[in-house]
Each structure stands twice: as structure tokens, then as C-alpha cells.
Write a protein that holds these residues in place. Structure first.
Motif: not given
Length: 211
Positions: A14-32, A200-206
């Protein structure tokens, strides 16, 4: 530069699906540019093939907790999932050995459909209470995302992609993964658990700023 994200996950987690959604939210906000690769992990590889049991009963035995405590736990994770737009049905979910599901996911990955297959399996188990070791269920889920039915049937009839599942799990052990979801960004930064989209977004930007 394309940021590479490797994710270890189990299709009944169950935590994996939640994590997947949160990663996807970060990816939507990441411009790379990013690529996401899903890797197999089994929360409980000791479940005998073919054994099916309600998740609530399995959890009660596994953690030695009364039914009321299990209900409270599943209610909490269901509410967190709801915040990510996911409608969990853990009261009806059935615990199974996930090896066959992972083998089919590897087949889907060969068709460039790994993410879609992982999504379908998570939804089937956690939201739809589908039995994800049932060959008919796996064939339908895979064909729905675009994998040829004959190939799925062929995989399920034998041991194809078993070595790939084992290799994923072995790699997870080697890099110190002892729970999922686990995210590895550019083979450099590990994020354990269903962290926030901001994390997630912070890690991607870093990672991008360092390249």
C-alpha cells in the motif's frame, strides 16, 4: 541531462502506490527529463505459491495484533491513499505470492510498458481486490495495458523472467534496501519510503544542479 529513477516496489504494497503517486506529483512539477524503471521486490517471498488469504487475516498473524488494531492500521493507510486520489479496499484485498505478477511486469517492461503494468497491478490488488496471482487476472491486466496475451500466457506457463525478478531482489539487498518503496536517483541518491512530493522534487533538483 535525463535523470534516471530506479524504483523497487511490490505490487501488493500500500505504501508503494502512495509513493508512486507522490513521485508522479513531483515529476509533474519538475521541468527536466526523467526516466523511471520499476524493479521487483517481494515483501514476503515465503508465501507459498497458490496460497490466498485475506490481507487483514495475514496482517493479524504476521504482527500478532488483534483485528481491531489491524483495522485501525488499514484505515490510516487508506486515508493517506485517499489524499493521493487512491481508493483502497484493503478490507477485501487478498494476500498472495507476487512472483508471477513480477514476472509479468518484467515482460511488460520489455514492451516499454513497465510503469503501466505496475500501476495496473497496484490498482488491481489495493483498490479492486483482484487476486494478482490468478493467471486469468494477470493476462487481462497485461493485455489491457498492451502486452500480447500469448506472451503473457507463455510466461505464466513456465519460469521466464524469474531470473530477472531474482536479480532485482539481489540488487536491492546489495544496496541495502530492506523495505519498499525505495527510490534511487541517478544511482546516487536513495529515498526510502513514500516520502512527500516536495522531498522527491528537492532530490531531483539537487541531482540536476550537480550535473
Amino acid at each position: 541531462m535525463t535523470v534516471k529513477i530506479d524504483v523497487w516496489s511490490d505490487v501488493v504494497c500500500p505504501w508503494c502506490y502512495i509513493g508512486k503517486r507522490r513521485l508522479e506529483t513531483a515529476l509533474d512539477r519538475f521541468d527536466g527529463e526523467t526516466t523511471v524503471t520499476w524493479h521487483s521486490y517481494q515483501l514476503d517471498p515465503t508465501i507459498p505459491a497458490g496460497q490466498r488469504e485475506p490481507v487483514r487475516e495475514m496482517l493479524a498473524k504476521k504482527i500478532g495484533a488483534p483485528a481491531s488494531q489491524v483495522r485501525a492500521m488499514t484505515h490510516q493507510v487508506t486515508q493517506l491513499a485517499e489524499a493521493e486520489g487512491l481508493a483502497y479496499n484493503l478490507g477485501e484485498a487478498i494476500s498472495v505470492n507476487t512472483r508471477d505478477a513480477h514476472r509479468v511486469a518484467h515482460l511488460a517492461g520489455q514492451h516499454g510498458l513497465g510503469t503501466e503494468m505496475h500501476e495496473a497491478l497496484l490498482k488491481a490488488h489495493l483498490c479492486d481486490a483482484a487476486v494478482v496471482d490468478d493467471p486469468d487476472v494477470l493476462v487481462k491486466l497485461a493485455t489491457d495495458v498492451g502486452v500480447p496475451a500469448g506472451e503473457v500466457t507463455d510466461v505464466l506457463a513456465g519460469t521466464k523472467y524469474g531470473a530477472e525478478v531474482d536479480a532485482d531482489i539481489r540488487t536491492a539487498r546489495q544496496i541495502g534496501v530492506n523495505g519498499v518503496p525505495f527510490f534511487l536517483i541517478n544511482q546516487k541518491y536513495g529515498i526510502s519510503g513514500a516520502q512527500s512530493a516536495d522531498t522527491f522534487l528537492g532530490a531531483l533538483q539537487k541531482v540536476r544542479s550537480e550535473s
